[in-house]
Write a protein that holds these residues in place. Structure first.
Motif, PDB file in Angstrom:
ATOM      1  N   VAL A 474      44.168  38.384  50.808  1.00  0.00           N
ATOM      2  CA  VAL A 474      45.137  37.934  51.804  1.00  0.00           C
ATOM      3  C   VAL A 474      45.818  36.647  51.342  1.00  0.00           C
ATOM      4  O   VAL A 474      47.042  36.492  51.452  1.00  0.00           O
ATOM      5  CB  VAL A 474      44.449  37.738  53.177  1.00  0.00           C
ATOM      6  CG1 VAL A 474      45.350  36.963  54.138  1.00  0.00           C
ATOM      7  CG2 VAL A 474      44.063  39.078  53.771  1.00  0.00           C
ATOM      8  N   LYS A 478      49.853  36.187  50.622  1.00  0.00           N
ATOM      9  CA  LYS A 478      50.650  35.179  51.324  1.00  0.00           C
ATOM     10  C   LYS A 478      51.381  34.285  50.332  1.00  0.00           C
ATOM     11  O   LYS A 478      52.566  33.962  50.518  1.00  0.00           O
ATOM     12  CB  LYS A 478      49.751  34.338  52.236  1.00  0.00           C
ATOM     13  CG  LYS A 478      49.284  35.063  53.489  1.00  0.00           C
ATOM     14  CD  LYS A 478      48.405  34.144  54.340  1.00  0.00           C
ATOM     15  CE  LYS A 478      47.973  34.830  55.627  1.00  0.00           C
ATOM     16  NZ  LYS A 478      47.085  33.964  56.458  1.00  0.00           N
ATOM     17  N   ILE A 487      49.953  42.193  54.016  1.00  0.00           N
ATOM     18  CA  ILE A 487      48.865  41.235  54.213  1.00  0.00           C
ATOM     19  C   ILE A 487      47.764  41.851  55.064  1.00  0.00           C
ATOM     20  O   ILE A 487      46.567  41.685  54.782  1.00  0.00           O
ATOM     21  CB  ILE A 487      49.410  39.937  54.858  1.00  0.00           C
ATOM     22  CG1 ILE A 487      50.344  39.222  53.870  1.00  0.00           C
ATOM     23  CG2 ILE A 487      48.272  39.021  55.286  1.00  0.00           C
ATOM     24  CD1 ILE A 487      51.092  38.047  54.466  1.00  0.00           C
TER      25      ILE A 487
END
Length: 850
Positions: A474, A478, A487
């Protein structure tokens, strides 16, 4: 604009919390979980944000929180207990100094270009540095009198991130030394201690930093000092960065600067251990000091240095060893050769396989081999490969006699084992297992661990690893600016119930990171089989200049983005110490696919093994000697291929077959109690039989017994009576080089064709001419063994012959060769320098055969 005056601000700890400062500046926290716990308790979020750096953390934690902790009785009781245990460890070792030596001095200096000890000291790139760090930790546990010497890199090794297309990019975060567990070495006056070396006649100032690794001090050299020019200051900027000139500068700082730093601190080593050839200039500087300060000749000083130096090579291919253009070496060492009292051609000859070949570059490993009494590879197979690779230095000897042995690498088990498994071992192996990890009797108790508890401990670690992987994915997405749906999908990768393969290492091409992905369609059938799904987590960095390695990463990224593999293949960016710890402690299977015999050792599989993972590997490096079907699986049977495409095709098929036919069925063969008992039995077998062998305590004890103590004893002997022993040895060596032309085996009295029976002994009688030498100068051996169909030795043994009579320089030697098994055998006779006068008689390269 720069300030005129610099100063550091440190946290103001309440007096009750001062033990935290001492704990923060000793890297014991990297392997003692109770010390990490105390820092994590201060502020768990800040602990993670600081990269598990206690010095940085103490500088950032709020003063109110510190005051609160000082009033917290529970925290203070924990701190007192942890601090007392730490002081007990440092001051009361289980092994005492006199267990190694009595009245003679004994001090080892361990040189390495990189040290991987903890994630908050990023001055390592891969296995070489991690091995060096584990070496120091075991030396601390075993109380070996050792100091480390390395370089403190301002930018360390690069941090990795991937472009949207999966191409590796590099950044070089700057290390902030005042916020790291390092301290400047200072004079008694409080001023920083500095030494100098020379680059082409220009003085270079070097600062010395100290890192405490348990009981072991590690000294790191730093050229980023204001008196130096900007380009000189960058000498210690990056690990393995820059061009060839930058590399030779780094190795001058490490080798010559390292010896001068030891001298400036009053540390007098009796043994130098060069971990790879980067520090080989240290041997020249020791000769230089002995000449200047003790009035010895170059030859006498060289005898002392050779006798007290050990060299470990980690590289199984010639291209992996540092070499320099003769012109570059001349620019930096022409004046230095004059200091040594030798011609530059002599100096550069020490770094050449053929000293007379003026076109040959200067090799650091060659220099190290010529100036060491002991040399070793880092696994049994690597020792054999190294003997073949460097035979040209001792071309008159058969490859079996090339003086390169092996000591197989190991891991520092307390560093790499998970807390869950460590707690289990505390209960069933005893609380002192971590201090005695090479004791076979300790690991026999693994059988007492209930299979259910071992499996649950492993599953807990696997669950924690998967959580870590998801958070990391994740975070990567990002940073790359991915969409919300991407995500969200990244947070759902992997499954706790699926067989999980781990693969993490440098993306050097010979490690073949893409072998698993050679046939994507077959891999899809394997990975997405609903009766036995499989997934893989991959991490690793390619060298910034290795575009082929970067292509491997890109290939994996593109495959992982396909819908069929999106939840099954995960690549984690920026492989580092912490990430490695997560993967080796949570994977079910550890995969290693090097191109045999190019993996010198490969310790990641040992780390996985200590955590109960099962190895699936090519028979290369350590697995060539550790493999047994009871502990894991082998890809292939140890073949070496000339056609790499054919090899990759055959071994990828073997890999898929093993997964489908053996590994997956065993993993999913689950009993009524929910435990795959056949799998757990393999876990136990590996823990019981391999961990006590493939650990760094065993490794350091072997270095100590085989190299450090013999080198130290010889050093002390040669330095007594005004260095008379060194002078005599130099004269004797010169006599042998001068008179060896007169040595010959005149006749063998035992004829061909004799028929012996098992249990007999073949009597040998050799007539030998020694010229101006005497029997005290030489060793005469019978060299015998089984023969192949071409009449050449398949194996060989030796037996020393005894001199029985002499007449006018002609000597009769006799002995017996045992006939222990039937077959076709042969023998010959050789003469070498006396084995009683040299640590390794083959290092002189003198031999005469019948």
């Amino acid at each position: 604009m720069k300030p005129k005056v610099k100063y550091n601000v440190v946290s103001k700890l309440p007096p009750e919390l001062e033990p935290l400062r001492r704990l923060s500046y000793n890297l014991c926290f990297s392997w003692k979980g109770e010390i990490r716990d105390i820092f994590q308790r201060i502020d768990p979020g800040l602990w993670n944000e600081c990269g598990h750096n206690p010095v940085l953390m103490l500088g950032l934690v709020k003063q109110e929180r510190l005051n609160e902790l000082a009033r917290d009785e529970g925290f203070m009781a924990q701190l007192e207990r942890v601090s007392q245990d730490f002081e007990r460890y440092v001051s009361r070792p289980r092994t005492k100094s006199h267990d190694y030596y009595s009245n003679e001095s004994f001090q080892v200096a361990y040189f390495s270009a990189e040290f991987g000890i903890t994630e908050c000291l990023p001055i390592y790139s891969g296995g070489l540095g991690i091995l060096a760090g584990d070496h120091l930790k075991s030396a601390s546990d075993l109380n070996v009198p050792l100091v480390g010497i390395g370089l403190l890199y301002q930018e360390g090794y690069f941090s990795q991130y991937l472009s949207s297309d999966g191409w590796q990019k590099e950044t070089y975060p700057v290390n902030d030394f005042p916020s790291m567990p390092v301290r400047l070495v200072r004079k008694e006056t409080g001023e920083p201690l500095a030494i100098t070396v020379s680059f082409k006649g220009q003085p270079v100032q070097i600062m010395i930093w100290r890192v405490d690794v348990g009981r072991i001090p590690l000294f790191l050299l730093d050229t980023n000092v204001e008196p130096n020019s900007p380009d000189i200051r960058r000498t210690t900027a990056q690990l393995y960065g820059g061009d060839r000139e930058m590399r030779i500068r780094q190795e001058i700082v490490l080798g010559i600067g390292g010896v001068r730093a030891l001298k400036a601190m009053g540390i007098e080593p009796t043994v130098i251990h060069m971990n790879e050839g980067h520090s080989a200039f240290s041997a020249l500087e020791r000769i230089n000091i002995l000449r200047k300060e003790k009035g010895l000749s170059f030859d006498a000083a060289r005898e002392i240095v050779i006798s007290s130096t050990a060299f470990t090579t980690h590289t199984p291919v010639p291209a992996g060893n540092d070499v320099f253009d003769p012109g570059l070496v001349q620019a930096y060492f022409k004046d230095y050769a004059e200091e040594l009292g030798i011609h530059f051609k002599v100096l550069i000859g020490y770094g050449r396989l053929d000293p007379r070949n003026e076109g040959e570059p200067f090799g650091m490993s060659t220099l190290a081999l010529r100036l060491s009494a002991h040399a070793n590879g880092v696994s049994r197979l690597h020792g054999r490969v190294s003997r073949g690779m460097w035979q040209q230095i001792w071309h008159q000897h058969p490859v079996e006699d090339v003086p390169i042995d092996y000591i197989t690498n190991g891991i520092h088990v307390p560093t790499w084992i998970s807390r869950d498994l460590a707690s289990l071992f505390d209960r069933y192996l005893g609380p002192n297992w971590a201090e005695d990890p090479d004791n076979q009797r300790v690991w026999e108790h693994v059988d007492q661990i209930p299979s259910s508890e071992l499996w649950r401990a492993h599953q807990r670690r696997k669950e924690q690893m998967i959580g870590f992987v998801r958070r990391r994915v994740v975070q990567q997405l990002k940073q790359r600016g991915a969409s919300t749906s991407e995500i969200q999908a990244g947070g759902e990768v992997l499954s706790l119930d699926a067989l999980t393969i781990g693969f993490a290492r440098r993306f050097a091409t010979y490690k073949r990171a893409t072998l698993l992905f050679k046939n994507p369609d077959r891999l899809e059938r394997i990975f997405n089989n609903p009766r036995g799904p499989v997934q893989v987590v991959i991490a690793g960095k390619a060298h910034p200049q290795d575009n082929e390695g970067k292509e491997f990463i890109k290939t994996i990224i593109h495959l992982a983005r396909q819908e069929r593999f999106r939840k099954r293949i995960v690549f984690l960016e920026d492989y580092n110490f912490h990430l490695a710890h997560q993967l080796v402690s949570g994977s079910d299977v550890w995969l290693n696919t090097p191109r045999r015999p190019l993996e010198a050792c490969g310790t990641s599989g040992m780390k996985a093994l200590a955590n109960g993972s099962l190895n699936l590997s090519v028979l290369d490096g350590w697995w060539d000697e550790g493999y047994h079907r009871a502990y894991g699986w082998a890809i292939g049977h140890g073949e070496v291929y000339q056609d790499h495409k054919v090899q990759d095709e055959i071994e990828s098929l073997d890999l898929y077959n093993i997964l489908e036919e053996e590994i997956i069925p065993l993993y999913y063969q689950i009993g009524h109690d929910g435990i795959p008992r056949g799998w757990v039995e393999k876990m136990k077998a590996g823990l019981q039989h391999l961990v006590p062998i493939f650990n760094s305590h065993r490794m350091v004890q072997e270095y100590t017994g085989f190299y450090y103590l013999p080198c130290s004893r010889r050093f002390n002997h040669l330095c007594t009576n005004g260095f008379q022993g060194a002078r005599d040895l130099a004269s004797w060596r010169q006599k042998l080089f001068t008179e060896w032309h007169g040595v010959a085996v005149e006749k063998l009295m035992s004829g061909d064709g004799q028929e012996m029976t098992v249990g007999d002994a073949l009597n040998l009688d050799a007539v030998v001419r020694l010229g101006a030498l005497t029997p005290d100068d030489v060793t005469v051996d019978a060299y015998y063994g089984r023969l192949d169909h071409n009449g050449e030795f398949m194996e060989r043994e030796t037996v020393t012959l005894d001199v029985k009579s002499s007449s006018d320089g002609i000597y009769h030697y006799q002995g017996q060769v045992p006939c222990m098994k039937p077959g076709r055998f042969g023998y010959t006779v050789r003469i070498t320098p006396s084995q009683l006068k040299l640590e390794k008689r083959f290092v002189m390269g003198l031999v005469t055969w019948a």
